[in-house]
Design an enzyme around this catalytic site. Structure first.
Site, PDB file in Angstrom:
ATOM      1  N   ILE A 134     -34.461 -18.649 -36.512  1.00 29.98           N
ATOM      2  CA  ILE A 134     -33.396 -18.336 -36.079  1.00 29.98           C
ATOM      3  C   ILE A 134     -33.488 -19.029 -34.608  1.00 29.98           C
ATOM      4  O   ILE A 134     -34.657 -19.154 -34.062  1.00 29.98           O
ATOM      5  CB  ILE A 134     -33.023 -16.836 -35.635  1.00 29.98           C
ATOM      6  CG1 ILE A 134     -34.208 -16.035 -35.045  1.00 29.98           C
ATOM      7  CG2 ILE A 134     -32.510 -16.183 -36.963  1.00 29.98           C
ATOM      8  CD1 ILE A 134     -33.993 -14.522 -34.812  1.00 29.98           C
ATOM      9  N   ASP A 135     -32.304 -19.502 -33.928  1.00 30.31           N
ATOM     10  CA  ASP A 135     -32.443 -20.112 -32.799  1.00 30.31           C
ATOM     11  C   ASP A 135     -33.155 -19.569 -31.558  1.00 30.31           C
ATOM     12  O   ASP A 135     -33.281 -18.257 -31.527  1.00 30.31           O
ATOM     13  CB  ASP A 135     -31.019 -20.801 -32.433  1.00 30.31           C
ATOM     14  CG  ASP A 135     -30.333 -21.484 -33.407  1.00 30.31           C
ATOM     15  OD1 ASP A 135     -30.915 -22.184 -34.241  1.00 30.31           O
ATOM     16  OD2 ASP A 135     -29.107 -21.228 -33.560  1.00 30.31           O
TER      17      ASP A 135
END
Length: 297
Positions: A134-135
């Site tokens: 995930i970013d």
């Protein structure tokens, strides 16, 4: 960029094996490059099991990250669950998942190596055990494999779309309908290789969402992923003109926030790679997220 033209006298194998043998690089690295579209065949995205043919033109874009030594670091890390095979982490919004260009330390992998004695990085690998990402600015749950068997099993579940993933997002604009389904292929933006975009020959990408709450100029939604493309929710919501609040890359307008985009990986469910039992975890919204929602009310 490197260009390779497949010749008749070469062994016509799967592209990941063909390039690994030809370039003397690890097959896992080649697979990552194919999945992240640094490697194209005849200017089109292919899968790692694509079988090369005589005359195929393979283009290889240099990866943005380098292979580096990953060192343990004593960083705060919320481990929701762990056993001999799997770790579930609730990542903060300011932590990068793994080392790469510009982020050689301070990542979740660095923290895992410190906090988990039996979590060993594979030599030369910068993503040991990382099943999905995930970013940096996105908070929430992600799973990490502790063994090669677990990594293979969990990765297969992602490919077969059997992993439960629910995200909560705050978007700019008021969405008029209660339910939505975005079915639009995603690939690298031809105008900017640092971004993703909805493109004609991209990989299939499907995001389902439902409205949780409407505000004067914003909407709180839940997103359910059928696929897991890079920046998928951010790209899809921007595509329908309801970008994630605070998204520095895909937002239509700037929002004064110190927490990046308001996107949280709330629910994660998967089948345990050894026990075959279904496991599901839920993470509450971070304090800054709930505080901002209270301001909007």
């Amino acid at each position: 960029m490197e260009t390779i033209i497949v010749k008749a006298d070469q062994r016509l194998d799967r592209i990941d094996k063909y390039l690994a043998d030809l370039l003397q690089d690890s097959r896992s690295t080649i697979q990552v490059m194919i999945k992240e579209e640094y490697i194209l065949v005849n200017d089109e995205v292919v899968k790692t099991n694509y079988k090369v043919k005589e005359g195929d033109v393979i283009t290889i874009e240099p990866m943005e990250e380098e292979e580096i030594d990953v060192t343990p670091e004593n960083l705060p890390l919320e481990i929701v669950y762990q056993d001999d095979d799997v770790i579930v982490v609730n990542k903060s919004d300011d932590m990068v998942v793994h080392p790469g260009a510009g982020n050689y330390s301070g990542t979740m992998v660095n923290a895992l190596l410190y906090h988990i004695p039996d979590f060993k990085a594979i030599k030369g690998e910068i993503r040991p055990g990382i099943v999905h990402r995930i970013d940096k600015e996105t908070s929430g749950l992600l799973m990490v494999a502790k063994t090669p068997k677990a990594l293979e099993h969990l990765s297969k579940q992602l490919q077969e779309k059997t992993v439960t993933r629910t995200y909560v997002a705050l978007v700019d604009g008021v969405i008029p309908h209660n339910l939505g389904r975005i079915d639009a292929p995603i690939g690298r933006d031809p105008k900017n290789r640092q971004k993703m975009a909805v493109v004609e020959h991209g990989k299939p990408a499907v995001t389902n969402f439902n409205v949780v709450q409407r505000f004067a100029a914003h909407t709180l939604i839940e997103c359910h992923l059928e696929t897991g493309r890079t920046h998928q929710i951010r790209v899809h919501m921007n595509y329908i003109n309801f970008p994630i609040v605070g998204d520095p890359k895909y937002g239509l307008r700037k929002t004064d926030t110190t927490h990046g985009q308001f996107l949280h990986a709330k629910t994660l469910g998967f089948i345990h790679p050894v026990t075959n039992e279904y496991m599901e975890f839920t993470s509450e919204l971070p304090e800054y997220f709930t505080a901002f929602l209270e301001e909007l009310e």
